[in-house]
Motif scaffolding. Structure first.
Motif, PDB file in Angstrom:
ATOM      1  N   ASN A 251      -5.987 -20.280  40.627  1.00 40.78           N
ATOM      2  CA  ASN A 251      -7.508 -20.541  41.089  1.00 40.78           C
ATOM      3  C   ASN A 251      -8.169 -19.411  41.986  1.00 40.78           C
ATOM      4  O   ASN A 251      -9.230 -18.934  41.852  1.00 40.78           O
ATOM      5  N   GLU A 252      -7.132 -18.932  42.738  1.00 39.04           N
ATOM      6  CA  GLU A 252      -7.472 -17.871  43.857  1.00 39.04           C
ATOM      7  C   GLU A 252      -7.993 -16.634  43.070  1.00 39.04           C
ATOM      8  O   GLU A 252      -8.795 -16.008  43.391  1.00 39.04           O
ATOM      9  N   THR A 253      -7.051 -16.245  42.091  1.00 38.63           N
ATOM     10  CA  THR A 253      -7.247 -15.198  41.555  1.00 38.63           C
ATOM     11  C   THR A 253      -8.255 -15.053  40.527  1.00 38.63           C
ATOM     12  O   THR A 253      -9.076 -14.109  40.691  1.00 38.63           O
ATOM     13  N   LEU A 254      -8.861 -16.233  39.908  1.00 40.07           N
ATOM     14  CA  LEU A 254      -9.863 -16.472  39.175  1.00 40.07           C
ATOM     15  C   LEU A 254     -11.419 -16.197  39.889  1.00 40.07           C
ATOM     16  O   LEU A 254     -12.001 -15.567  39.572  1.00 40.07           O
ATOM     17  N   GLY A 255     -11.245 -16.618  41.361  1.00 44.57           N
ATOM     18  CA  GLY A 255     -12.348 -16.529  42.196  1.00 44.57           C
ATOM     19  C   GLY A 255     -12.320 -15.041  42.578  1.00 44.57           C
ATOM     20  O   GLY A 255     -13.502 -14.438  42.645  1.00 44.57           O
ATOM     21  N   ILE A 256     -11.242 -14.324  42.814  1.00 41.83           N
ATOM     22  CA  ILE A 256     -11.511 -12.840  42.852  1.00 41.83           C
ATOM     23  C   ILE A 256     -12.020 -11.890  42.007  1.00 41.83           C
ATOM     24  O   ILE A 256     -12.967 -11.394  42.221  1.00 41.83           O
ATOM     25  N   ILE A 257     -11.659 -12.189  40.800  1.00 40.47           N
ATOM     26  CA  ILE A 257     -12.076 -11.655  39.683  1.00 40.47           C
ATOM     27  C   ILE A 257     -13.399 -11.962  39.182  1.00 40.47           C
ATOM     28  O   ILE A 257     -14.342 -10.976  39.041  1.00 40.47           O
ATOM     29  N   ARG A 258     -13.833 -13.023  39.335  1.00 42.29           N
ATOM     30  CA  ARG A 258     -15.214 -13.436  38.900  1.00 42.29           C
ATOM     31  C   ARG A 258     -16.206 -13.030  39.938  1.00 42.29           C
ATOM     32  O   ARG A 258     -17.504 -13.027  39.527  1.00 42.29           O
ATOM     33  N   ALA A 259     -15.843 -12.736  41.014  1.00 44.34           N
ATOM     34  CA  ALA A 259     -16.767 -12.058  42.133  1.00 44.34           C
ATOM     35  C   ALA A 259     -17.360 -10.748  41.766  1.00 44.34           C
ATOM     36  O   ALA A 259     -18.231 -10.215  42.114  1.00 44.34           O
ATOM     37  N   LYS A 260     -16.373  -9.960  40.840  1.00 42.38           N
ATOM     38  CA  LYS A 260     -16.680  -8.630  40.283  1.00 42.38           C
ATOM     39  C   LYS A 260     -16.945  -8.482  39.021  1.00 42.38           C
ATOM     40  O   LYS A 260     -17.689  -7.687  38.276  1.00 42.38           O
ATOM     41  N   TYR A 261     -16.319  -9.446  38.076  1.00 42.90           N
ATOM     42  CA  TYR A 261     -16.527  -9.249  36.518  1.00 42.90           C
ATOM     43  C   TYR A 261     -17.133 -10.307  36.212  1.00 42.90           C
ATOM     44  O   TYR A 261     -16.685 -11.696  36.188  1.00 42.90           O
ATOM     45  N   PRO A 262     -18.424 -10.264  35.614  1.00 42.74           N
ATOM     46  CA  PRO A 262     -19.216 -11.411  34.905  1.00 42.74           C
ATOM     47  C   PRO A 262     -18.823 -11.974  33.553  1.00 42.74           C
ATOM     48  O   PRO A 262     -19.253 -13.210  33.346  1.00 42.74           O
ATOM     49  N   GLY A 263     -17.901 -11.481  32.910  1.00 41.94           N
ATOM     50  CA  GLY A 263     -17.467 -12.118  31.435  1.00 41.94           C
ATOM     51  C   GLY A 263     -16.712 -13.147  31.558  1.00 41.94           C
ATOM     52  O   GLY A 263     -15.889 -13.538  32.699  1.00 41.94           O
ATOM     53  N   PRO A 264     -16.128 -13.711  30.330  1.00 43.15           N
ATOM     54  CA  PRO A 264     -15.401 -14.676  30.337  1.00 43.15           C
ATOM     55  C   PRO A 264     -13.847 -14.604  30.629  1.00 43.15           C
ATOM     56  O   PRO A 264     -13.471 -13.542  30.214  1.00 43.15           O
ATOM     57  N   ILE A 265     -13.259 -15.395  31.255  1.00 41.72           N
ATOM     58  CA  ILE A 265     -11.641 -15.177  31.671  1.00 41.72           C
ATOM     59  C   ILE A 265     -10.665 -16.097  31.295  1.00 41.72           C
ATOM     60  O   ILE A 265     -11.154 -17.102  31.413  1.00 41.72           O
ATOM     61  N   LYS A 266      -9.658 -15.986  30.525  1.00 42.16           N
ATOM     62  CA  LYS A 266      -8.866 -16.870  29.939  1.00 42.16           C
ATOM     63  C   LYS A 266      -7.409 -16.720  30.758  1.00 42.16           C
ATOM     64  O   LYS A 266      -7.040 -15.610  31.188  1.00 42.16           O
ATOM     65  N   LEU A 267      -6.587 -17.733  30.921  1.00 40.52           N
ATOM     66  CA  LEU A 267      -5.352 -17.648  31.593  1.00 40.52           C
ATOM     67  C   LEU A 267      -4.345 -17.885  30.075  1.00 40.52           C
ATOM     68  O   LEU A 267      -4.465 -18.851  29.513  1.00 40.52           O
ATOM     69  N   ALA A 268      -3.477 -16.876  30.300  1.00 43.21           N
ATOM     70  CA  ALA A 268      -2.560 -17.080  29.066  1.00 43.21           C
ATOM     71  C   ALA A 268      -1.340 -18.046  29.149  1.00 43.21           C
ATOM     72  O   ALA A 268      -1.052 -18.425  30.341  1.00 43.21           O
ATOM     73  N   THR A 269      -1.137 -18.649  28.026  1.00 47.17           N
ATOM     74  CA  THR A 269       0.132 -19.585  28.064  1.00 47.17           C
ATOM     75  C   THR A 269       0.789 -19.275  26.813  1.00 47.17           C
ATOM     76  O   THR A 269       0.200 -18.827  25.890  1.00 47.17           O
ATOM     77  N   ASP A 270       2.132 -19.633  26.675  1.00 50.42           N
ATOM     78  CA  ASP A 270       2.889 -19.100  25.510  1.00 50.42           C
ATOM     79  C   ASP A 270       2.329 -19.999  24.269  1.00 50.42           C
ATOM     80  O   ASP A 270       1.977 -21.422  24.334  1.00 50.42           O
ATOM     81  N   GLY A 271       2.162 -19.399  23.347  1.00 43.90           N
ATOM     82  CA  GLY A 271       1.392 -20.001  21.817  1.00 43.90           C
ATOM     83  C   GLY A 271       0.015 -19.982  21.927  1.00 43.90           C
ATOM     84  O   GLY A 271      -0.533 -20.297  21.014  1.00 43.90           O
ATOM     85  N   LEU A 272      -0.963 -19.747  22.988  1.00 38.45           N
ATOM     86  CA  LEU A 272      -2.026 -19.602  22.916  1.00 38.45           C
ATOM     87  C   LEU A 272      -2.545 -18.596  21.915  1.00 38.45           C
ATOM     88  O   LEU A 272      -2.229 -17.555  21.756  1.00 38.45           O
ATOM     89  N   VAL A 273      -3.856 -19.403  21.411  1.00 35.84           N
ATOM     90  CA  VAL A 273      -4.383 -18.615  20.404  1.00 35.84           C
ATOM     91  C   VAL A 273      -5.731 -18.010  20.751  1.00 35.84           C
ATOM     92  O   VAL A 273      -6.593 -18.867  21.181  1.00 35.84           O
ATOM     93  N   VAL A 274      -6.030 -16.830  20.738  1.00 35.87           N
ATOM     94  CA  VAL A 274      -7.386 -16.483  21.395  1.00 35.87           C
ATOM     95  C   VAL A 274      -8.449 -15.703  20.192  1.00 35.87           C
ATOM     96  O   VAL A 274      -7.910 -14.906  19.469  1.00 35.87           O
ATOM     97  N   SER A 275      -9.469 -16.510  20.309  1.00 39.20           N
ATOM     98  CA  SER A 275     -10.548 -15.895  19.524  1.00 39.20           C
ATOM     99  C   SER A 275     -11.498 -14.642  20.102  1.00 39.20           C
ATOM    100  O   SER A 275     -11.682 -14.654  21.266  1.00 39.20           O
ATOM    101  N   LEU A 276     -11.760 -13.852  19.317  1.00 43.44           N
ATOM    102  CA  LEU A 276     -12.518 -12.715  19.759  1.00 43.44           C
ATOM    103  C   LEU A 276     -14.073 -13.290  19.475  1.00 43.44           C
ATOM    104  O   LEU A 276     -14.721 -14.134  19.111  1.00 43.44           O
TER     105      LEU A 276
END
Length: 302
Positions: free
Chosen positions: A277-302
């Motif tokens: 959660n802290e990491t997400l806060g740091i990144i969202r303060a600078k990068y405005p796009g969507p962010i996902k957190l990887a987990t094993d087996g996760l499928v990400v659509s583009l």
């Protein structure tokens, strides 16, 4: 005449824009391993699979456990058109022999292209690693037919070493529809490259493990549809950790400057898993796009 030229320019612009659009219905990324080298993080080590038209086409990294997730995914090994390694640390490459041995029980009969970094003072070249692993005098020499093919009925793994030239990008064709581009990145003393895979108008970039000392990821990730970034260290990292890896603030600035459309954080270690959660806060303060957190087996659509 001016009107007709203007219309022609507009048509050319529209045609180019349409051609470069990502056909997101055709391409997906599956996470095979979202962890690092730790034994007790509860995750597979690094591995990613690009699906194109519902077939497994490109494998990126082969960390321990990733081959098990590959099997769970329903992917057919015969469909793979290339394997890309970011570097040869155990948590990115140790399952290579498992994939090749497992392929004996599949229908694959066409050669498989393997790409990874060339040698430096510490690490062997990818081609040499393949020989040491499965060559005539390799640790698993019983698999030597896959490396030094003698029976035309069998397929062969063909290794290509990506030159370690700072600031240059090298391009490889995996098929008529899939292109892979690599550039040398700084991962302490380890030979390493970042990868950009392009297909169906889509682009997916894999940072692998790297610090940003070479400042090259911005370019290879420019306007990518997805950037997969390793989040192995916290923002207050120092010493050896920051010589090897990007901090969340660095990831954020790269994603912002490159104008990537989506960011996937992966390659977590316990020191970053506990502060997501802290990491997400740091990144969202600078990068405005969507962010996902990887987990094993996760499928990400583009």
């Amino acid at each position: 005449m001016l009107i007709r030229v203007s219309v022609l320019v507009l048509l050319l612009f529209c045609t180019h824009s349409f051609a470069s659009q990502c056909n997101s219905s055709q391409v997906k990324l599956q996470v095979l391993g979202s962890g690092g080298p730790e034994l007790d993080d509860g995750r597979n080590s690094s591995g990613y699979l690009i699906w194109y038209q519902n077939k497994a086409r490109v494998l990126i990294d082969a960390g321990p456990g990733s081959s098990i997730e590959y099997g769970k995914s329903g992917a057919e090994f015969a469909d793979l058109q290339g394997m890309l390694l970011t570097h040869l640390h155990v948590d990115h490459s140790a399952d290579l022999a498992a994939y090749i041995k497992g392929s004996y029980f599949t229908s694959r009969n066409t050669n498989l292209e393997l790409f990874g970094p060339a040698a430096n003072n510490l690490m062997p070249a990818t081609s040499e690693y393949l020989q040491r692993l499965m060559g005539d005098k390799g640790a698993f020499a019983y698999l030597k037919e896959y490396v030094n093919k003698r029976d035309e009925a069998d397929y062969k793994v063909i290794a290509t070493d990506v030159p370690l030239v700072r600031g240059q990008t090298f391009q490889y064709s995996l098929s008529d529809e899939i292109t892979a581009k690599a550039t040398f990145v700084h991962h302490g003393p380890v030979a390493a490259v970042a990868w950009r895979v392009e297909l169906a108008g889509c682009s997916i970039v894999f940072s692998g493990d790297m610090s940003n000392q070479f400042e090259v990821l911005d370019d290879i990730a420019s306007e990518a549809d997805l950037l997969v970034a390793s989040n192995a260290v916290p923002d207050n990292a120092s010493g050896a950790a920051i010589n090897l890896h990007m901090t969340p603030s660095t990831i954020a600035l790269i994603a912002k400057h490159a104008q990537v459309k989506q960011l996937l954080l992966s390659h977590f270690m316990k020191r970053t898993l506990s502060i997501q959660n802290e990491t997400l806060g740091i990144i969202r303060a600078k990068y405005p796009g969507p962010i996902k957190l990887a987990t094993d087996g996760l499928v990400v659509s583009l």
